[in-house]
Enzyme design. Structure first.
Site, mmCIF file in Angstrom:
data_model
loop_
_atom_site.group_PDB
_atom_site.id
_atom_site.type_symbol
_atom_site.label_atom_id
_atom_site.label_comp_id
_atom_site.label_asym_id
_atom_site.label_seq_id
_atom_site.Cartn_x
_atom_site.Cartn_y
_atom_site.Cartn_z
ATOM 1 N N ALA A 120 0.877 -1.192 0.000
ATOM 2 C CA ALA A 120 0.000 0.000 0.000
ATOM 3 C C ALA A 120 0.904 1.230 0.000
ATOM 4 O O ALA A 120 0.832 2.088 0.884
ATOM 5 C CB ALA A 120 -0.959 -0.012 1.180
ATOM 6 N N LEU A 121 1.761 1.252 -1.004
ATOM 7 C CA LEU A 121 2.877 2.203 -1.006
ATOM 8 C C LEU A 121 2.423 3.640 -1.251
ATOM 9 O O LEU A 121 1.451 3.894 -1.949
ATOM 10 C CB LEU A 121 3.894 1.790 -2.080
ATOM 11 C CG LEU A 121 4.495 0.390 -1.909
ATOM 12 C CD1 LEU A 121 5.532 0.128 -2.998
ATOM 13 C CD2 LEU A 121 5.124 0.196 -0.531
ATOM 14 N N HIS A 180 7.262 5.692 1.360
ATOM 15 C CA HIS A 180 8.025 4.502 0.944
ATOM 16 C C HIS A 180 8.959 4.849 -0.222
ATOM 17 O O HIS A 180 10.110 4.417 -0.275
ATOM 18 C CB HIS A 180 7.074 3.386 0.480
ATOM 19 C CG HIS A 180 6.139 2.875 1.523
ATOM 20 N ND1 HIS A 180 4.782 3.063 1.457
ATOM 21 C CD2 HIS A 180 6.361 2.161 2.656
ATOM 22 C CE1 HIS A 180 4.202 2.480 2.508
ATOM 23 N NE2 HIS A 180 5.134 1.945 3.249
ATOM 24 N N GLY A 236 11.996 4.238 7.907
ATOM 25 C CA GLY A 236 11.456 5.575 8.145
ATOM 26 C C GLY A 236 11.404 5.937 9.621
ATOM 27 O O GLY A 236 11.037 5.112 10.465
ATOM 28 N N ASP A 260 8.334 5.561 12.010
ATOM 29 C CA ASP A 260 8.243 4.488 13.004
ATOM 30 C C ASP A 260 9.505 4.561 13.867
ATOM 31 O O ASP A 260 10.403 3.726 13.758
ATOM 32 C CB ASP A 260 8.101 3.135 12.308
ATOM 33 C CG ASP A 260 6.832 3.073 11.479
ATOM 34 O OD1 ASP A 260 5.763 2.859 12.043
ATOM 35 O OD2 ASP A 260 6.902 3.311 10.248
ATOM 36 N N ARG A 317 -2.207 3.316 6.338
ATOM 37 C CA ARG A 317 -3.478 3.298 7.068
ATOM 38 C C ARG A 317 -4.359 4.506 6.738
ATOM 39 O O ARG A 317 -5.565 4.462 6.959
ATOM 40 C CB ARG A 317 -3.223 3.237 8.572
ATOM 41 C CG ARG A 317 -2.724 1.891 9.028
ATOM 42 C CD ARG A 317 -2.712 1.805 10.541
ATOM 43 N NE ARG A 317 -2.579 0.432 10.991
ATOM 44 C CZ ARG A 317 -1.430 -0.208 11.108
ATOM 45 N NH1 ARG A 317 -0.326 0.420 10.841
ATOM 46 N NH2 ARG A 317 -1.391 -1.477 11.503
HETATM 47 P P1 AMP Z 1 5.262 -0.021 6.329
HETATM 48 O O1 AMP Z 1 4.902 -0.409 4.946
HETATM 49 O O2 AMP Z 1 4.254 0.863 7.000
HETATM 50 O O3 AMP Z 1 5.719 -1.175 7.171
HETATM 51 O O4 AMP Z 1 6.535 0.923 6.184
HETATM 52 C C1 AMP Z 1 7.684 0.500 5.501
HETATM 53 C C2 AMP Z 1 8.785 1.500 5.746
HETATM 54 O O5 AMP Z 1 8.366 2.787 5.277
HETATM 55 C C3 AMP Z 1 9.105 1.666 7.236
HETATM 56 O O6 AMP Z 1 10.504 1.799 7.383
HETATM 57 C C4 AMP Z 1 8.387 2.939 7.584
HETATM 58 O O7 AMP Z 1 8.953 3.628 8.684
HETATM 59 C C5 AMP Z 1 8.538 3.731 6.302
HETATM 60 N N1 AMP Z 1 7.528 4.782 6.210
HETATM 61 C C6 AMP Z 1 6.191 4.655 6.407
HETATM 62 N N2 AMP Z 1 5.588 5.848 6.296
HETATM 63 C C7 AMP Z 1 6.557 6.756 6.042
HETATM 64 C C8 AMP Z 1 6.576 8.180 5.830
HETATM 65 N N3 AMP Z 1 5.462 8.901 5.871
HETATM 66 N N4 AMP Z 1 7.764 8.776 5.582
HETATM 67 C C9 AMP Z 1 8.899 8.041 5.543
HETATM 68 N N5 AMP Z 1 8.960 6.714 5.724
HETATM 69 C C10 AMP Z 1 7.809 6.089 5.975
#
Ligand code: AMP
Length: 282
Positions: free
Chosen positions: A32-33, A37, A149, A152, A189
């Site tokens: 759900a990029l 990402h 990121g 988190d 989300r």
């Molecule tokens: P996720 O798909 O939510 O597990 O996130 C994958 C990676 O993308 C993790 O390292 C997150 O911290 C990073 N990430 C998610 N949202 C953001 C954002 N708004 N800015 C930068 N990195 C992000």
């Protein structure tokens, strides 16, 4: 972009690339990029010769099964975004491929204090799941550089600890949070928010900015309770607003005027749990 679904095939391919002397950069995701990402992919491309992204919605890190079931899936669009961003390899494994021996009796990691606060406290078992999947992905990809990121914030610290436990030579590179123009931190989300809830969700970054603006002028307890009140007024149910030392996440009650601080929020709106954080010292 090469799409690989099998762990053995990925390992074999990356081994060949490593033998050619290419520096590898890895961006693990749950799909759900969005542009957050993609900023990680862009950073990986700058610093590495080969950029690997994974999309895997890890069942073991969801303490709430309905959150796992409702996690958005937009794989076709994800593939297009990753291709456009210049990703070299997309690893797209099944649950069986990542957890060949099943989802029970998985290993436990000693994360200590980090697991007792904030996300660790409110999502029991979450960081064990993060470590279980990251151990497997890191063992497969063996990246030189790992891009994650700061959105988190606590997860970055947990993964840094995991790399130490693994005695891994992979270097973790934390990247800044990408936000919508409204200030809302981008998140997969957010897709689940109604237009109204998305509007209200901008209050999180406003509350964080308010903490930053008033730090040093008001007691930490007041900064936190004001932020909770602001969020509740906007319709949020708040899990926590905390202010912590940005180096070790020790929760702060009295600021000495020197320690680097991060303010962190987790709160629900419209049934969706959002997290965000901001460094509040200069
Ligand atoms: P996720 O798909 O939510 O597990 O996130 C994958 C990676 O993308 C993790 O390292 C997150 O911290 C990073 N990430 C998610 N949202 C953001 C954002 N708004 N800015 C930068 N990195 C992000």
């Amino acid at each position: 972009m090469l799409i690989i679904k099998q762990a053995a095939r990925l390992q074999q391919y990356l081994q060949q690339q490593a033998e050619r002397g290419l520096i590898s950069g890895f961006v693990p995701t749950m799909g759900a990029l969005h542009q957050g990402h993609i900023s990680l992919i862009a950073e990986a491309r700058k610093q590495a010769g080969i950029t690997v992204c994974s999309i895997f919605v890890n069942p073991t890190q969801f303490n709430d099964p309905s959150d796992f079931d409702k996690y958005p899936k937009t794989i076709e669009q994800d593939v297009l975004l990753l291709e456009k961003a210049g990703t070299d390899i997309l690893f797209l494994p099944s649950v069986e491929e990542v957890y060949p021996t099943g989802l029970t009796n998985l290993e436990h990691y000693e994360l200590g204090y980090l697991e007792t606060i904030l996300e660790g406290k409110f999502r029991p078992g979450h960081f064990q799941g993060v470590c279980q999947v990251m151990f497997r992905l890191l063992s497969l990809v063996k990246p030189d550089l790992l891009f994650m990121g700061q959105k988190d914030f606590q997860q970055c610290m947990v993964v840094k600890k995991l790399l130490e436990i693994m005695q891994s030579s992979t270097q973790l590179i934390p990247a800044p949070t990408v936000r919508e123009e409204s200030g809302l931190a981008m998140s997969s989300r957010n897709m689940r928010l109604s237009a109204e809830a998305k509007d209200a969700a901008t209050t999180i970054s406003q509350a964080l900015k308010e903490i930053k603006a008033n730090l040093g002028q008001q007691p930490v307890a007041t900064l936190k309770s004001n932020a909770v009140a602001t969020l509740e007024k906007a319709g949020f149910t708040v899990d926590y607003v905390e202010i912590a030392n940005a180096d070790n996440l020790e929760l702060t009650e009295n600021w000495d005027g020197k320690a680097p601080l991060v303010a962190l929020v987790a709160a629900f709106i419209g049934g969706v749990r959002l997290i965000d954080n901001m460094i509040v010292t200069n």
